[in-house]
Scaffold this motif. Structure first.
Motif, PDB file in Angstrom:
ATOM      1  N   HIS B 163       0.823  -1.212   0.000  1.00  0.00           N
ATOM      2  CA  HIS B 163       0.000   0.000   0.000  1.00  0.00           C
ATOM      3  C   HIS B 163       0.858   1.263   0.000  1.00  0.00           C
ATOM      4  CE1 HIS B 163      -3.318   2.705   0.796  1.00  0.00           C
ATOM      5  NE2 HIS B 163      -2.560   3.269   1.722  1.00  0.00           N
ATOM      6  N   GLY B 164       1.893   1.263   0.837  1.00  0.00           N
ATOM      7  CA  GLY B 164       2.774   2.432   0.908  1.00  0.00           C
ATOM      8  C   GLY B 164       3.417   2.734  -0.437  1.00  0.00           C
ATOM      9  N   HIS B 165       3.910   1.704  -1.104  1.00  0.00           N
ATOM     10  CA  HIS B 165       4.523   1.887  -2.431  1.00  0.00           C
ATOM     11  C   HIS B 165       3.491   2.356  -3.448  1.00  0.00           C
ATOM     12  CE1 HIS B 165       7.681  -0.539  -0.521  1.00  0.00           C
ATOM     13  NE2 HIS B 165       8.486  -0.184  -1.491  1.00  0.00           N
ATOM     14  N   SER B 167       0.641   3.862  -2.886  1.00  0.00           N
ATOM     15  CA  SER B 167       0.106   5.186  -2.597  1.00  0.00           C
ATOM     16  C   SER B 167       1.079   6.288  -3.040  1.00  0.00           C
ATOM     17  CB  SER B 167      -0.273   5.241  -1.112  1.00  0.00           C
ATOM     18  OG  SER B 167       0.302   6.295  -0.454  1.00  0.00           O
ATOM     19  N   PHE B 168       2.388   6.062  -2.870  1.00  0.00           N
ATOM     20  CA  PHE B 168       3.365   7.020  -3.399  1.00  0.00           C
ATOM     21  C   PHE B 168       3.314   7.058  -4.931  1.00  0.00           C
ATOM     22  CE2 PHE B 168       6.684   7.201   0.320  1.00  0.00           C
ATOM     23  CZ  PHE B 168       5.752   7.870   1.085  1.00  0.00           C
ATOM     24  N   SER B 171      -0.070   8.971  -5.942  1.00  0.00           N
ATOM     25  CA  SER B 171      -0.090  10.393  -5.579  1.00  0.00           C
ATOM     26  C   SER B 171       0.966  11.200  -6.320  1.00  0.00           C
ATOM     27  CB  SER B 171       0.143  10.555  -4.071  1.00  0.00           C
ATOM     28  OG  SER B 171       1.488  10.262  -3.754  1.00  0.00           O
ATOM     29  N   TRP B 174       6.366   9.388  -5.663  1.00  0.00           N
ATOM     30  CA  TRP B 174       7.502   8.657  -6.210  1.00  0.00           C
ATOM     31  C   TRP B 174       8.161   9.431  -7.330  1.00  0.00           C
ATOM     32  CZ3 TRP B 174       9.975   5.484  -3.631  1.00  0.00           C
ATOM     33  CH2 TRP B 174       9.439   4.371  -2.990  1.00  0.00           C
ATOM     34  N   LEU B 176       8.230  12.568  -7.826  1.00  0.00           N
ATOM     35  CA  LEU B 176       9.001  13.675  -7.251  1.00  0.00           C
ATOM     36  C   LEU B 176      10.329  13.188  -6.692  1.00  0.00           C
ATOM     37  CD1 LEU B 176       6.321  15.755  -5.285  1.00  0.00           C
ATOM     38  CD2 LEU B 176       7.594  16.452  -7.325  1.00  0.00           C
TER      39      LEU B 176
END
Lengths: 204, 204
Positions: B163-165, B167-168, B171, B174, B176
């Motif tokens: 989820h963390g990967h 979600s980056f 959004s 990543w 950026l």
């Protein structure tokens, strides 16, 4: 209450940022308005637009400020454990700590989307990069490698790993799933990844 | 355009849910309104309140529907690779896949917060648990264990990791940070955790 003549531009910028940050900390991003910030500092909404441009740019600047505070609190925790302490646990704890202490400020960082034409300023990017740099340095130290592209990529991935656990913790998704120890789980995943990546330590 | 007499309550419920889901997919949670759903189906806003209660409850029901679709697409991917294929890669790909194909629906799941007094219904919880159950079964299979509390806790932690990967990735965080391969990074982290957890396979 201030008035136009009371503050230099730099003072005004700081006043708007700190008041905006307090407002988001109180109400979350959903309750934020540039107009309310103006009201609280006793200036007109036009003053805020003059200093920051759009409300979206102001939120981006407030989020950059949160990133800087977050990096500073992470640095403090690392200094507190010292060079021989459990620096990886301090890192994970520092990630969760800021989110737990300032849930609205933390959530605003990830919930806010800039409009396609309004990217981050260079100052935003520099301020936000501090946190990642601290993590990259610590991960390089943990695996005994120099900072290089591979270590940077691993560090970003570990940030995402901890972020996923932290985000479920803050949003309440973990509680719904019956998970009681999200931070311990995040730390376990990070340690597993670091064990697998111990290449430089074993080569030296 | 329907009218009250055209639909049974069950048909009306389905019509509201599918129209609401389409609206969120188009505009994101920020552009969602129960009034616009009512307009599109040719009923009054009162009808929607009668069927779903508050707008927040309607969004929760739409999100539950998204969870079910997500679980179904995950199941399809797993069926496509078969029992001897790379089921862990299919799992990670299925997590990212739904988010990439339906970014607004996926984001709405995690951005929507129910008011403190308006928890999920039992039907919501059952619908949302499907996805976790699929993952728990696959993780148990991968580490050669029976499904127990430890395997369930590991599975939730791996969901948080992916989820963390994801979600980056969704959004733009990543991008950026200059990360090009978030899904590969997520898969690498999951594999490291599974290697470390291979306890049941090595015991048998």
């Amino acid at each position: 209450m201030g008035r136009r003549s009371d503050h230099s531009r730099a003072e005004l910028e700081e006043l708007i940022l700190s008041t905006g940050s307090t407002l988001i900390a109180e109400t979350g991003l959903a309750g934020f308005s540039a107009r309310e910030v103006a009201r609280r500092i006793g200036y007109s909404i036009g003053t805020i637009h003059n200093v920051f441009g759009t409300a979206d740019r102001l939120v981006a600047a407030i989020n950059t400020r949160s990133f800087k505070d977050w990096a500073a609190s992470l640095r403090e925790r690392l200094n507190a454990v010292g060079p021989d302490g459990d620096r990886i646990a301090a890192l994970v704890d520092g990630y969760f700590g800021f989110a737990r202490e300032h849930p609205h400020l933390w959530t605003a960082i990830f919930d806010h989307r800039l409009p396609p034409d309004g990217g981050l300023t260079e100052a935003d990017e520099t301020g936000r990069a501090l946190l990642t740099r601290i993590v990259v340095e610590e991960i390089a130290r943990a695996v005994g490698c120099e900072v290089d592209d591979e270590v940077a990529a691993l560090s970003r991935s570990l940030i995402a790993t901890v972020h996923g656990h932290c985000s479920f913790a803050i949003s309440g998704a973990w509680a719904l799933m019956g998970e009681a120890a999200p931070e311990a789980a995040a730390l376990a995943r990070v340690r597993e990844a670091l064990s697998a990546w111990d290449v430089c330590l074993t080569q030296s």
